[in-house]
Design an enzyme around this catalytic site. Structure first.
Site, PDB file in Angstrom:
ATOM      1  CE  LYS A 173      -1.902  -1.140   3.864  1.00 19.42           C
ATOM      2  NZ  LYS A 173      -1.464  -2.380   4.282  1.00 19.42           N
TER       3      LYS A 173
ATOM      4  NE  ARG B 154      -3.901  -1.505   9.286  1.00 12.78           N
ATOM      5  CZ  ARG B 154      -2.873  -0.803   8.768  1.00 12.78           C
ATOM      6  NH1 ARG B 154      -3.036   0.261   8.053  1.00 12.78           N
ATOM      7  NH2 ARG B 154      -1.927  -1.729   8.517  1.00 12.78           N
TER       8      ARG B 154
ATOM      9  NE  ARG C 109       8.058  -2.456   6.449  1.00 15.86           N
ATOM     10  CZ  ARG C 109       6.700  -2.306   6.294  1.00 15.86           C
ATOM     11  NH1 ARG C 109       6.069  -1.511   5.348  1.00 15.86           N
ATOM     12  NH2 ARG C 109       5.856  -2.658   7.209  1.00 15.86           N
TER      13      ARG C 109
ATOM     14  NE  ARG D 136       6.899  -0.447  10.055  1.00 21.39           N
ATOM     15  CZ  ARG D 136       5.989  -0.129   9.250  1.00 21.39           C
ATOM     16  NH1 ARG D 136       5.994   0.538   8.080  1.00 21.39           N
ATOM     17  NH2 ARG D 136       4.640  -1.021   9.320  1.00 21.39           N
TER      18      ARG D 136
ATOM     19  NE  ARG E 185       2.123  -4.867  11.033  1.00 24.34           N
ATOM     20  CZ  ARG E 185       3.360  -4.448  10.258  1.00 24.34           C
ATOM     21  NH1 ARG E 185       4.448  -4.836  10.385  1.00 24.34           N
ATOM     22  NH2 ARG E 185       2.815  -3.680   9.228  1.00 24.34           N
TER      23      ARG E 185
HETATM   24  P1  B4P Z   1       4.583  -1.533   2.076  1.00 21.75           P
HETATM   25  O1  B4P Z   1       4.081  -0.844   0.772  1.00 21.75           O
HETATM   26  O2  B4P Z   1       5.453  -0.813   3.059  1.00 21.75           O
HETATM   27  O3  B4P Z   1       3.373  -2.221   2.875  1.00 21.75           O
HETATM   28  P2  B4P Z   1       2.155  -1.752   3.424  1.00 21.75           P
HETATM   29  O4  B4P Z   1       0.984  -2.389   2.946  1.00 21.75           O
HETATM   30  O5  B4P Z   1       2.077  -0.098   3.348  1.00 21.75           O
HETATM   31  O6  B4P Z   1       2.553  -2.008   4.880  1.00 21.75           O
HETATM   32  P3  B4P Z   1       1.813  -1.898   6.462  1.00 21.75           P
HETATM   33  O7  B4P Z   1       0.616  -2.499   6.469  1.00 21.75           O
HETATM   34  O8  B4P Z   1       2.929  -2.601   7.339  1.00 21.75           O
HETATM   35  O9  B4P Z   1       2.080  -0.399   7.135  1.00 21.75           O
HETATM   36  P4  B4P Z   1       1.154   0.584   7.984  1.00 21.75           P
HETATM   37  O10 B4P Z   1       2.184   1.670   7.965  1.00 21.75           O
HETATM   38  O11 B4P Z   1      -0.175   0.883   7.048  1.00 21.75           O
HETATM   39  O12 B4P Z   1       5.517  -2.645   1.753  1.00 21.75           O
HETATM   40  C1  B4P Z   1       6.080  -3.695   2.476  1.00 21.75           C
HETATM   41  C2  B4P Z   1       7.614  -4.091   1.842  1.00 21.75           C
HETATM   42  O13 B4P Z   1       7.397  -5.144   0.711  1.00 21.75           O
HETATM   43  C3  B4P Z   1       8.416  -2.918   1.659  1.00 21.75           C
HETATM   44  O14 B4P Z   1       9.749  -3.476   1.970  1.00 21.75           O
HETATM   45  C4  B4P Z   1       8.361  -2.950   0.055  1.00 21.75           C
HETATM   46  O15 B4P Z   1       9.489  -2.387  -0.675  1.00 21.75           O
HETATM   47  C5  B4P Z   1       8.094  -4.333  -0.421  1.00 21.75           C
HETATM   48  N1  B4P Z   1       7.278  -4.262  -1.490  1.00 21.75           N
HETATM   49  C6  B4P Z   1       6.373  -3.752  -1.768  1.00 21.75           C
HETATM   50  N2  B4P Z   1       5.710  -3.958  -3.099  1.00 21.75           N
HETATM   51  C7  B4P Z   1       6.449  -5.004  -3.617  1.00 21.75           C
HETATM   52  C8  B4P Z   1       6.336  -5.943  -4.521  1.00 21.75           C
HETATM   53  N3  B4P Z   1       5.617  -5.617  -5.747  1.00 21.75           N
HETATM   54  N4  B4P Z   1       7.525  -6.979  -5.050  1.00 21.75           N
HETATM   55  C9  B4P Z   1       8.138  -7.056  -3.759  1.00 21.75           C
HETATM   56  N5  B4P Z   1       8.341  -6.076  -2.825  1.00 21.75           N
HETATM   57  C10 B4P Z   1       7.388  -5.594  -2.566  1.00 21.75           C
HETATM   58  O16 B4P Z   1       0.695   0.022   9.392  1.00 21.75           O
HETATM   59  C11 B4P Z   1       1.706  -0.090  10.414  1.00 21.75           C
HETATM   60  C12 B4P Z   1       0.965  -0.140  11.887  1.00 21.75           C
HETATM   61  O17 B4P Z   1       0.450   1.021  12.034  1.00 21.75           O
HETATM   62  C13 B4P Z   1      -0.104  -1.244  11.785  1.00 21.75           C
HETATM   63  O18 B4P Z   1       0.113  -2.473  12.341  1.00 21.75           O
HETATM   64  C14 B4P Z   1      -0.997  -0.613  13.058  1.00 21.75           C
HETATM   65  O19 B4P Z   1      -0.737  -0.821  14.343  1.00 21.75           O
HETATM   66  C15 B4P Z   1      -1.139   0.949  12.841  1.00 21.75           C
HETATM   67  N6  B4P Z   1      -2.157   1.474  12.143  1.00 21.75           N
HETATM   68  C16 B4P Z   1      -1.814   1.960  10.652  1.00 21.75           C
HETATM   69  N7  B4P Z   1      -2.972   2.457  10.207  1.00 21.75           N
HETATM   70  C17 B4P Z   1      -4.077   2.158  11.264  1.00 21.75           C
HETATM   71  C18 B4P Z   1      -5.471   2.053  11.312  1.00 21.75           C
HETATM   72  N8  B4P Z   1      -6.203   2.936  10.435  1.00 21.75           N
HETATM   73  N9  B4P Z   1      -6.349   2.022  12.358  1.00 21.75           N
HETATM   74  C19 B4P Z   1      -5.323   1.134  13.323  1.00 21.75           C
HETATM   75  N10 B4P Z   1      -4.048   1.162  13.500  1.00 21.75           N
HETATM   76  C20 B4P Z   1      -3.339   1.636  12.348  1.00 21.75           C
END
Ligand code: B4P
Length: 193
Positions: free
Chosen positions: A14, A89, A128, A134, A145
């Site tokens: 995302k 979420r 990551r 992190r 998670r």
């Molecule tokens: P990201 O792109 O970083 O993944 P994400 O889906 O955004 O991650 P996440 O769900 O962990 O984050 P959030 O900050 O929202 O990609 C992950 C990895 O994969 C990277 O290393 C990237 O390079 C790699 N990658 C991406 N695409 C790829 C591909 N096509 N091929 C290969 N590799 C690839 O959440 C973090 C925490 O914050 C949650 O657990 C929660 O505690 C809190 N939180 C956030 N929003 C919340 C909400 N609305 N309500 C309650 N808690 C919340």
């Protein structure tokens, strides 16, 4: 105004794809993960509270996140539209967002759901964790998670599916190919700016 939700489990890409979409379509990017990590790094009262949940792989309480989103939307009233990354979420967050946007005479137009097999998610997040430092990117917390995602976040997809707004996108291709699939859907609503 065009409003998009980028949906998917932890590590589905995302955050990665939001950067590309924001640049191409000039939408305002709102990432609750980034906003929360910023509060944590500044050790604000909200950040101290949020950190307790994030470190354990749990979702931060709805009222904290919803308040944060509401003020972010108000900061840019003339935006071309918003991309919501990692929000909503929970079903309560989805309902709150619908109300918030209705109040501003707009709505969610499209929800793009990134579909990635669980093994890939774990591999990506562990990877990551090695470089990001992190606290929630170690295997034990990642497993929690993903469990939290299935219990509380997956129902958000059903919510938008019931309004015909959800489109699934294969998310285990390269970053570039995944972006092409996402763009194809967004182009039906909005041209690159
Ligand atoms: P990201 O792109 O970083 O993944 P994400 O889906 O955004 O991650 P996440 O769900 O962990 O984050 P959030 O900050 O929202 O990609 C992950 C990895 O994969 C990277 O290393 C990237 O390079 C790699 N990658 C991406 N695409 C790829 C591909 N096509 N091929 C290969 N590799 C690839 O959440 C973090 C925490 O914050 C949650 O657990 C929660 O505690 C809190 N939180 C956030 N929003 C919340 C909400 N609305 N309500 C309650 N808690 C919340």
């Amino acid at each position: 105004m065009f409003n998009l939700i980028l949906f998917g489990p932890p590590g589905s890409g995302k955050g990665t794809q939001s950067v590309n979409i924001t640049e191409t379509y000039k939408l305002q990017h709102i990432s609750t993960g980034d906003l929360l990590r910023d509060e944590v790094s500044r050790q604000t009262p909200l950040g101290v509270e949020a950190q307790k949940y994030m470190d354990q792989g749990l979702l931060v309480p709805d009222e904290v996140v919803i308040g944060m989103i509401s003020s972010r939307i108000d900061e840019t009233p003339s935006a071309r539209g918003f991309i919501f990354d990692g929000f909503p979420r929970t079903k309560a967050q989805a309902e709150a967002l619908d109300k918030l946007l209705e109040f501003k005479n707009t709505q969610i137009h499209l929800v793009l759901s990134l579909e990635v097999p669980e093994n890939d998610l774990i591999q990506r997040l562990v990877g990551r964790g090695i470089t990001s430092g992190r606290s929630d990117d170690n295997e034990e917390v990642i497993t929690k998670r993903i469990k939290e995602y299935h219990a509380k976040t997956a129902p958000v997809a059903d919510h938008y599916q019931s309004y015909g707004k959800l489109t699934q996108i294969k998310g285990d291709n390269s970053i570039e190919d995944t972006f092409k699939l996402l763009s194809k859907e967004i182009d039906k609503y909005l041209q690159p700016a």
